[in-house]
Design an enzyme around this catalytic site. Sequence first.
Site, PDB file in Angstrom:
ATOM      1  CG  HIS A   1      46.166  15.710  25.452  1.00  0.00           C
ATOM      2  ND1 HIS A   1      46.348  15.804  24.500  1.00  0.00           N
ATOM      3  CD2 HIS A   1      45.406  14.685  26.053  1.00  0.00           C
ATOM      4  CE1 HIS A   1      44.832  14.927  23.397  1.00  0.00           C
ATOM      5  NE2 HIS A   1      44.821  14.203  24.422  1.00  0.00           N
TER       6      HIS A   1
ATOM      7  CD  GLU B   1      41.970  13.969  26.586  1.00  0.00           C
ATOM      8  OE1 GLU B   1      42.160  13.050  27.208  1.00  0.00           O
ATOM      9  OE2 GLU B   1      42.020  14.280  25.709  1.00  0.00           O
TER      10      GLU B   1
ATOM     11  CG  HIS C   1      45.290  10.104  26.600  1.00  0.00           C
ATOM     12  ND1 HIS C   1      45.119  11.426  26.182  1.00  0.00           N
ATOM     13  CD2 HIS C   1      46.130   9.495  27.317  1.00  0.00           C
ATOM     14  CE1 HIS C   1      46.498  11.487  25.363  1.00  0.00           C
ATOM     15  NE2 HIS C   1      46.647   9.908  26.036  1.00  0.00           N
TER      16      HIS C   1
ATOM     17  CD  GLU D   1      41.221   7.951  25.610  1.00  0.00           C
ATOM     18  OE1 GLU D   1      40.470   8.749  26.538  1.00  0.00           O
ATOM     19  OE2 GLU D   1      41.518   7.593  24.226  1.00  0.00           O
TER      20      GLU D   1
END
Length: 591
Positions: free
Chosen positions: A423, A438, A491, A553
């Site tokens: 992101h 995030e 992430h 993640e």
Amino acid sequence: MKKLIALVFVTFLFFGGIPTTSQLAHAESLVTISIDGLNVREGPGLSYRVVKQVKKDESFPLVNEKNEWIQIQLSKNQTGWVANWLVQKKDKQQSKSSELEQSIGQVTVDGLRVRNGPGTSFQTIGHLNTGNQVIIKEKNENWVKIAANSIEGWVSNEFITIVQTKQETEPAQTSPNNLGTGTINVNSLNVRSDASLQSSIVGKLQKGAQVKVISSTKEWTQIEFQNKKAWISSEFVDLHSPATNTTEPEETEAPSASGIVGTVTANGLNIRNKADLSGKIVGSVSKGSSFTILEEVNNWSKIEYSPKQFGWVASWYLDKSVPETTPTQSQEVKESFVTILHDGTNIRSGPNVSTSVVLRANQGDQFAVKSLNGDWYEITLKDGSSAYIAGWIVSVTGSAPQVEKPGAEAHLKNKTIIIDPGHGGGDNGTTGARGTFEKELTLRTAKLLYDKLRASGANAILTRTNDTYFSLRSRVSTAHYHNADAFISIHYDSILDRSVRGMTAYYYHSYQRPLAEAVHSSVISQTKLKDRGVRFGDYHVLRENNQKAILLELGYLSNPAEETTVNSPQYQETAATGIFNGLAKYFKTNL
């Protein structure tokens, strides 16, 4: 009809001359080139004509962005376009603030370990004690890279207190009350009305021209030009010492040299007659000059800046190095002892594992150390004979350094690893139960991992270094262009069920799975998060990637308790360490 055309023209001039919010934001950004010989093109695409080639680490103002391309300001009248996966964007204000960070620290504990990388898995290369002052060269949220005397390495920031800033110490400039001179070192140098590339050109100077200097900073030097004040780029002027050059030298005989060479990193660094800011300025030296350091006192270095003329300069404006010499076979060690840590430890006839075993020692046995030979101690046995023991399987007391066996970094050297913080910019990613973005967390993890990889000798590359948007296609292009050995996309997860927690690793192609498994198991071992396994994931950065790429993640921001955990510096450190160790594990078994 003519009136209508005139109205349109005036409207265009009025509104066209007002920069948009995007343009104003771009004006505050710099683009740093990531490779040598990068083509700058006339337009945003490979089909456009190349107008210039630029070098690695050169920086240019950012003008505009279009798809995968960035427009940069090459000069006052010229712009060009570069591929965004071959550059790094940095905010000007961030760049300026980083230069003004605190640079002198003090150790607050005895026996502080200095390591060759930012992490406890890196080897210890020295120790510092309470009160020792250090030059701070780099830092992240958990570790500080320091230089102290002949030691340069990383220490925990928990045990360093800032005592001075660059602004409080020796400035890299000539003060207006102590005018010096300078010599132009390039043909046809522009003289400007202000310290900016956008300011008007008021004249030109030719190579060899002498100028009167009013003041100087890292980027711009103010001079007297045609009886007025004007500005030139500091890069193209060699500064000379002021009239005080005629001051008698402090001493006529050179002290003993330390064997360390210092290279000046500031423009117009002042030389003083004593190791203190209150010392009288007796001269100055220019950026890039190198001198043998004769003595060091409280972060000041004594140099011989001209024949039989000596003075002191601020050590934090010197890059220190030791000239290469023929290495000796062993280093003599006095008044030191090793203690055996395990029963049945082999003591050998020579300093390597291929030599014969002459004795097996037990836990607690002690031997005097004669010398250090590489990573092996030469010790004295009870019968007076000499033998050798590996330094990483004993503890040592006395003046001898503690040897540690090379760790994970040995398997990462020269590997090209792309770190992709997910992101950024207008894409916040998920937002945690307590408001965590995030995009901010992924960048924290990525920067810690980057420092560890770089210290290990890996060619680490971040797809973004700040809060900017970087398209998925560009992230993949970065991996392809650099022929990455590994691509790690970082992430943090989210789901409607706030009780869900844990860590997951994803791959798409079968050739990516071994990397995902190695990194996943290592991160789980370090962080102790719930293991949600290694899974197939249809993500663009994996599916379109020809390199060994994985997506991690690293916890659920939707779980309030786990959000608090992953936000802590301790978790960030363990997560980055887990990825680092997992990469080393993968390369160790997949060479």
